[in-house]
Design a protein around this motif. Structure first.
Motif, PDB file in Angstrom:
ATOM      1  N   GLY A   1       0.825  -1.198   0.000  1.00  0.00           N
ATOM      2  CA  GLY A   1       0.000   0.000   0.000  1.00  0.00           C
ATOM      3  C   GLY A   1       0.858   1.245   0.000  1.00  0.00           C
ATOM      4  N   THR A   2       0.232   2.390   0.019  1.00  0.00           N
ATOM      5  CA  THR A   2       0.945   3.661   0.103  1.00  0.00           C
ATOM      6  C   THR A   2       0.265   4.542   1.143  1.00  0.00           C
ATOM      7  N   VAL A   3       1.043   5.398   1.777  1.00  0.00           N
ATOM      8  CA  VAL A   3       0.496   6.390   2.708  1.00  0.00           C
ATOM      9  C   VAL A   3       1.216   7.713   2.466  1.00  0.00           C
ATOM     10  N   GLU A   4       0.453   8.781   2.364  1.00  0.00           N
ATOM     11  CA  GLU A   4       1.044  10.096   2.083  1.00  0.00           C
ATOM     12  C   GLU A   4       1.400  10.813   3.388  1.00  0.00           C
ATOM     13  N   PHE A   5       2.403  11.658   3.316  1.00  0.00           N
ATOM     14  CA  PHE A   5       2.867  12.368   4.514  1.00  0.00           C
ATOM     15  C   PHE A   5       3.585  13.651   4.106  1.00  0.00           C
ATOM     16  N   ASN A   6       3.885  14.485   5.064  1.00  0.00           N
ATOM     17  CA  ASN A   6       4.813  15.596   4.869  1.00  0.00           C
ATOM     18  C   ASN A   6       5.495  15.902   6.194  1.00  0.00           C
ATOM     19  N   SER A   7       6.490  16.756   6.160  1.00  0.00           N
ATOM     20  CA  SER A   7       7.185  17.217   7.365  1.00  0.00           C
ATOM     21  C   SER A   7       7.073  18.734   7.400  1.00  0.00           C
ATOM     22  N   ALA A   8       6.908  19.302   8.600  1.00  0.00           N
ATOM     23  CA  ALA A   8       6.650  20.744   8.629  1.00  0.00           C
ATOM     24  C   ALA A   8       7.075  21.369   9.955  1.00  0.00           C
ATOM     25  N   THR A   9       7.468  22.624   9.870  1.00  0.00           N
ATOM     26  CA  THR A   9       7.544  23.482  11.055  1.00  0.00           C
ATOM     27  C   THR A   9       6.308  24.357  11.005  1.00  0.00           C
ATOM     28  N   LEU A  10       5.393  24.131  11.954  1.00  0.00           N
ATOM     29  CA  LEU A  10       4.075  24.769  11.925  1.00  0.00           C
ATOM     30  C   LEU A  10       4.045  26.050  12.760  1.00  0.00           C
ATOM     31  N   TYR A  11       3.311  27.050  12.260  1.00  0.00           N
ATOM     32  CA  TYR A  11       2.934  28.188  13.095  1.00  0.00           C
ATOM     33  C   TYR A  11       1.497  27.950  13.539  1.00  0.00           C
ATOM     34  N   ARG A  12       1.299  27.822  14.857  1.00  0.00           N
ATOM     35  CA  ARG A  12      -0.035  27.591  15.419  1.00  0.00           C
ATOM     36  C   ARG A  12      -0.465  28.837  16.188  1.00  0.00           C
ATOM     37  N   TYR A  13      -1.745  29.154  16.091  1.00  0.00           N
ATOM     38  CA  TYR A  13      -2.237  30.365  16.765  1.00  0.00           C
ATOM     39  C   TYR A  13      -3.638  30.138  17.313  1.00  0.00           C
ATOM     40  N   ALA A  14      -3.878  30.634  18.514  1.00  0.00           N
ATOM     41  CA  ALA A  14      -5.226  30.618  19.100  1.00  0.00           C
ATOM     42  C   ALA A  14      -5.427  31.904  19.884  1.00  0.00           C
ATOM     43  N   ALA A  15      -6.669  32.357  19.942  1.00  0.00           N
ATOM     44  CA  ALA A  15      -7.017  33.552  20.720  1.00  0.00           C
ATOM     45  C   ALA A  15      -8.167  33.196  21.656  1.00  0.00           C
ATOM     46  N   LEU A  16      -8.107  33.718  22.868  1.00  0.00           N
ATOM     47  CA  LEU A  16      -9.137  33.422  23.860  1.00  0.00           C
ATOM     48  C   LEU A  16      -9.724  34.728  24.383  1.00  0.00           C
ATOM     49  N   ASP A  17     -11.041  34.913  24.183  1.00  0.00           N
ATOM     50  CA  ASP A  17     -11.759  36.068  24.714  1.00  0.00           C
ATOM     51  C   ASP A  17     -12.143  35.734  26.156  1.00  0.00           C
ATOM     52  N   VAL A  18     -11.351  36.232  27.093  1.00  0.00           N
ATOM     53  CA  VAL A  18     -11.543  35.869  28.498  1.00  0.00           C
ATOM     54  C   VAL A  18     -12.857  36.408  29.043  1.00  0.00           C
ATOM     55  N   ASP A  19     -13.265  37.582  28.578  1.00  0.00           N
ATOM     56  CA  ASP A  19     -14.525  38.163  29.060  1.00  0.00           C
ATOM     57  C   ASP A  19     -15.720  37.304  28.651  1.00  0.00           C
ATOM     58  N   LEU A  20     -15.701  36.805  27.411  1.00  0.00           N
ATOM     59  CA  LEU A  20     -16.786  35.937  26.951  1.00  0.00           C
ATOM     60  C   LEU A  20     -16.735  34.591  27.670  1.00  0.00           C
ATOM     61  N   LEU A  21     -15.522  34.099  27.908  1.00  0.00           N
ATOM     62  CA  LEU A  21     -15.390  32.840  28.649  1.00  0.00           C
ATOM     63  C   LEU A  21     -15.996  32.982  30.039  1.00  0.00           C
ATOM     64  N   ARG A  22     -15.735  34.103  30.695  1.00  0.00           N
ATOM     65  CA  ARG A  22     -16.284  34.331  32.038  1.00  0.00           C
ATOM     66  C   ARG A  22     -17.811  34.380  32.007  1.00  0.00           C
ATOM     67  N   LYS A  23     -18.345  35.032  30.985  1.00  0.00           N
ATOM     68  CA  LYS A  23     -19.805  35.105  30.847  1.00  0.00           C
ATOM     69  C   LYS A  23     -20.390  33.709  30.624  1.00  0.00           C
ATOM     70  N   ASN A  24     -19.739  32.922  29.757  1.00  0.00           N
ATOM     71  CA  ASN A  24     -20.237  31.573  29.466  1.00  0.00           C
ATOM     72  C   ASN A  24     -20.199  30.665  30.693  1.00  0.00           C
ATOM     73  N   LEU A  25     -19.126  30.799  31.469  1.00  0.00           N
ATOM     74  CA  LEU A  25     -18.966  29.930  32.635  1.00  0.00           C
ATOM     75  C   LEU A  25     -19.886  30.320  33.780  1.00  0.00           C
ATOM     76  N   GLY A  26     -20.174  31.602  33.895  1.00  0.00           N
ATOM     77  CA  GLY A  26     -20.867  32.087  35.081  1.00  0.00           C
ATOM     78  C   GLY A  26     -19.848  32.256  36.193  1.00  0.00           C
ATOM     79  N   GLU A  27     -20.297  32.721  37.316  1.00  0.00           N
ATOM     80  CA  GLU A  27     -19.366  32.997  38.412  1.00  0.00           C
ATOM     81  C   GLU A  27     -19.618  32.043  39.571  1.00  0.00           C
ATOM     82  N   GLY A  28     -18.590  31.283  39.913  1.00  0.00           N
ATOM     83  CA  GLY A  28     -18.700  30.399  41.067  1.00  0.00           C
ATOM     84  C   GLY A  28     -19.559  29.191  40.808  1.00  0.00           C
TER      85      GLY A  28
END
Length: 395
Positions: A231-258
């Motif tokens: 069989g065959t399997v495809e692949f590659n090798s990479a140096t990745l740039y990964r990025y994430a952003a977190l809106d802490v104010d919205l997270l706090r609203k979603n979680l509620g307090e306590g």
């Protein structure tokens, strides 16, 4: 009023691998800066991060996303009242979920047709993945048991239906608060995602390669030549740039307090932020991992706590990095970031109000050391959690 935004920027080198493949089995790619790049979808990395939460958070802080939500709820119903038979529990669960979310819960047509030819009794399911927290499931189970005598009449009552919706729309788990929830039939209980994850892309051009493999039949006689499987399997090798952003104010609203009576109002927020930072940094999609064993950790992590808006540094790699005689992709990618970040922050006047931490490994990432406070991962996680909790307490 200033906001609280967390940016995570990661450089991660991955050897031959197929982390995230398309419908033909080929590693996903994208054209950026005029050349083809390795790509890992945001969906793949969000799931990897969610799975990492299982070792970072207690089960009661997490949710379950499944079409088999009636079976899941029925298990809880029977735990509350073991006199309830399985089929009755399925009915109670289906009716309660329908009242809470507006979604139809029924046996899929394919399974219903197959059941007519056998004695199987399939459980009802939702038509799409339903995401509910542990606490929401427990609350709905209690409501179902309360209305067991005549569940349809019980849930028709206006106040009872309102209670069901409130249960489904409060006490969200950390994963629901971070990654959101869409209920197609009940938009009023949707949850906007507090976390945004970019598609990871390589900082350089790539070409997918193909590995031709053979497998030997251990009991093949010596006089018979040839492989037992090819069989065959495809692949590659990479140096990745990964990025994430977190809106802490919205997270706090979603979680509620306590969420718990014995903890401060900022504790759920701190716990969720620390889990997200650690989970996103350390996680890795598991595509073809048994084939390639590509268990790397990031070479560099930069975390910023901002007060205005998230900022991705993907533009630093719009011109692809190239290899030289004495340098691979990682060293040049680090040098690009070290030059680009001060430039763009100075241009937009955001460098003064930004707390920055840097985690880095080896000489190739040395140029990044001047961008912020150098820390190891445990200290990075603690520092970001403390900074967020302090900002929340001051508001």
């Amino acid at each position: 009023m200033s906001r609280t935004i967390i940016d995570l920027h990661i450089l991660q080198t991955v050897p031959p691998s197929n982390l995230n493949r398309d419908d033909t089995g080929t590693p996903k790619t994208a054209i950026y800066g005029g050349v083809r790049r390795a790509r890992v979808s945001s969906q793949a990395w969000k799931r990897a991060t969610r799975m990492a939460f299982n070792s970072l958070l207690p089960p009661e802080d997490l949710g379950v996303r499944t079409k088999r939500v009636a079976e899941l709820l029925a298990e809880r119903i029977r735990r509350l009242d073991n006199s309830i038979e399985e089929k009755e529990a399925w009915t109670l669960a289906a009716e309660t979920i329908q009242a809470a979310t507006g979604s139809k819960i029924e046996v899929p047509k394919r399974k219903a047709a197959a059941a007519k030819k056998s004695e199987d009794n399939p459980a009802p399911e939702s038509s799409y993945l339903m995401f509910l927290s542990t606490r929401q499931l427990d609350g709905l189970a209690g409501l179902a048991v309360e209305g067991r005598a005549d569940i349809k009449a019980f849930l028709k009552d206006k106040d009872t239906k309102k209670r069901a919706k409130e249960i489904a729309d409060t006490r969200h788990s950390v994963d629901i608060a971070l990654f959101g929830r869409m209920v197609a039939d009940g938009a009023d209980i949707n949850v906007d995602a507090a976390a945004q994850v970019a598609h990871a892309i390589s900082v350089h051009a790539v070409e997918n390669e193909s590995d031709y493999y053979t497998a030997v039949d251990d009991r093949n006689p010596d006089d018979e030549t040839g492989a037992g499987m090819i069989g065959t399997v495809e692949f590659n090798s990479a140096t990745l740039y990964r990025y994430a952003a977190l809106d802490v104010d919205l997270l706090r609203k979603n979680l509620g307090e306590g969420l718990r009576e014995d903890e401060s109002v900022t504790e759920p927020l701190r716990r969720a932020v620390e889990a997200f930072v650690r989970g996103f940094v350390e996680s890795l999609p598991t595509g073809k991992v048994n084939t390639f064993g590509n268990h790397t950790l990031p070479d560099a992590v930069i975390v910023k706590v901002r007060t205005s808006r998230p900022v991705s540094f993907a533009s630093a790699f719009e011109e692809p990095v190239t290899v030289t005689e004495d340098s691979g992709h990682l060293r040049q990618a680090s040098e690009r970031l070290a030059a680009y970040i001060p430039d763009i922050e100075r241009a937009y006047g955001v460098e003064d109000d930004t707390d920055t931490w840097v985690l880095r490994v080896g000489q190739s990432t040395e140029k990044l050391s001047g961008l912020g406070t150098e820390v190891a991962l445990p200290d990075l996680v603690t520092a970001v959690g403390a900074a967020v909790a302090q900002r929340a307490a001051d508001q």
